[in-house]
Scaffold this motif. Structure first.
Motif, short mmCIF file in Angstrom:
data_model
loop_
_atom_site.label_atom_id
_atom_site.label_comp_id
_atom_site.label_asym_id
_atom_site.label_seq_id
_atom_site.Cartn_x
_atom_site.Cartn_y
_atom_site.Cartn_z
N LEU A 114 0.84 -1.19 0.00
CA LEU A 114 0.00 0.00 0.00
C LEU A 114 0.88 1.25 0.00
O LEU A 114 1.69 1.44 0.90
CB LEU A 114 -0.89 -0.01 1.25
CG LEU A 114 -1.75 1.20 1.53
CD1 LEU A 114 -2.76 1.41 0.41
CD2 LEU A 114 -2.45 1.03 2.87
N LEU B 285 -3.32 11.12 -7.06
CA LEU B 285 -3.60 9.78 -7.55
C LEU B 285 -3.48 9.68 -9.06
O LEU B 285 -2.90 8.74 -9.58
CB LEU B 285 -4.98 9.31 -7.08
CG LEU B 285 -5.31 7.86 -7.37
CD1 LEU B 285 -4.36 6.91 -6.64
CD2 LEU B 285 -6.74 7.55 -6.99
N ARG C 96 -9.84 8.39 -4.83
CA ARG C 96 -9.66 7.66 -3.58
C ARG C 96 -8.60 6.57 -3.67
O ARG C 96 -7.80 6.39 -2.77
CB ARG C 96 -10.99 6.98 -3.16
CG ARG C 96 -12.12 7.92 -2.85
CD ARG C 96 -13.40 7.16 -2.45
NE ARG C 96 -13.18 6.44 -1.22
CZ ARG C 96 -13.07 5.11 -1.14
NH1 ARG C 96 -13.22 4.35 -2.19
NH2 ARG C 96 -12.84 4.54 0.02
N TRP C 97 -8.63 5.79 -4.77
CA TRP C 97 -7.94 4.51 -4.75
C TRP C 97 -7.65 4.01 -6.15
O TRP C 97 -8.45 4.20 -7.06
CB TRP C 97 -8.89 3.51 -4.08
CG TRP C 97 -8.26 2.24 -3.68
CD1 TRP C 97 -8.28 1.07 -4.39
CD2 TRP C 97 -7.53 1.98 -2.51
NE1 TRP C 97 -7.61 0.12 -3.71
CE2 TRP C 97 -7.13 0.64 -2.55
CE3 TRP C 97 -7.16 2.78 -1.43
CZ2 TRP C 97 -6.37 0.08 -1.54
CZ3 TRP C 97 -6.41 2.19 -0.43
CH2 TRP C 97 -6.03 0.86 -0.48
N GLN D 176 -5.51 0.37 -8.07
CA GLN D 176 -4.66 -0.80 -7.85
C GLN D 176 -4.25 -1.42 -9.18
O GLN D 176 -4.97 -1.36 -10.16
CB GLN D 176 -5.32 -1.83 -6.94
CG GLN D 176 -6.60 -2.39 -7.47
CD GLN D 176 -7.39 -3.11 -6.38
OE1 GLN D 176 -7.50 -2.61 -5.25
NE2 GLN D 176 -7.93 -4.25 -6.70
N ALA E 158 -1.40 -1.28 -4.38
CA ALA E 158 -2.51 -0.36 -4.14
C ALA E 158 -1.96 1.04 -3.93
O ALA E 158 -0.97 1.25 -3.23
CB ALA E 158 -3.30 -0.80 -2.91
N ALA F 188 -3.17 4.66 -2.52
CA ALA F 188 -4.21 5.30 -1.72
C ALA F 188 -4.12 6.80 -1.90
O ALA F 188 -3.13 7.42 -1.51
CB ALA F 188 -4.05 4.93 -0.25
N ASP G 296 -8.42 8.35 0.13
CA ASP G 296 -8.83 7.35 1.13
C ASP G 296 -7.59 6.60 1.62
O ASP G 296 -7.35 5.47 1.22
CB ASP G 296 -9.83 6.38 0.51
CG ASP G 296 -10.34 5.36 1.52
OD1 ASP G 296 -10.23 5.60 2.73
OD2 ASP G 296 -10.85 4.32 1.08
N ARG G 297 -6.83 7.24 2.48
CA ARG G 297 -5.61 6.58 2.95
C ARG G 297 -5.59 6.46 4.47
O ARG G 297 -5.98 7.38 5.16
CB ARG G 297 -4.37 7.28 2.45
CG ARG G 297 -4.17 8.65 3.01
CD ARG G 297 -2.87 9.24 2.56
NE ARG G 297 -3.10 10.00 1.35
CZ ARG G 297 -2.26 10.88 0.90
NH1 ARG G 297 -1.13 11.11 1.52
NH2 ARG G 297 -2.52 11.55 -0.20
#
Length: 112
Positions: A9, A15, A37-38, A40, A49, A51, A54-55
């Motif tokens: 992570l 991002l 948020r995310w 992967q 992943a 982050a 949203d980490r």
């Protein structure tokens, strides 16, 4: 408690820029992106992943997918580490614990 997967992570401030970098490096698009948020990437039988918003931490860590989140939380406590409260995310239930050295360990299970 059965461990189902282990994921590296990485927290990122931007991002979209991080996704673009790893797309270029890996030569493939991410497996999953959830807005800012995310994201992967699944490569060579492993998952990375990223982050964004949203980490769980500003430090790199690991995510551990388990079949029994409550048992995992108890186990962390039995080992003498503090486990945060179980939270509901959009795709999962999870808690974060500070592992040795303070790096985050996020234990999670898919929502039923």
């Amino acid at each position: 408690m059965e461990i189902q997967s282990l994921t590296t992570l990485l927290p990122v401030d931007d991002l979209a820029a991080a996704v673009a970098f790893f797309e270029g490096l890996f030569g493939r698009e991410p497996t999953f992106v959830d807005g800012d948020r995310w994201a992967q990437f699944d490569l060579a039988g492993r998952r990375l992943a990223l982050a964004g918003r949203d980490r769980p931490s500003v430090r790199a860590g690991i995510m551990v997918k388990v079949d029994d989140l409550e048992a995992a939380r108890r186990r962390v406590g039995e080992l003498g580490f503090e486990a945060g409260e179980i939270e509901e995310g959009p795709h999962e239930r999870r808690f974060t614990a500070a592992g040795p050295g303070g790096w985050p360990v996020v234990c999670y299970a898919a929502k039923a």
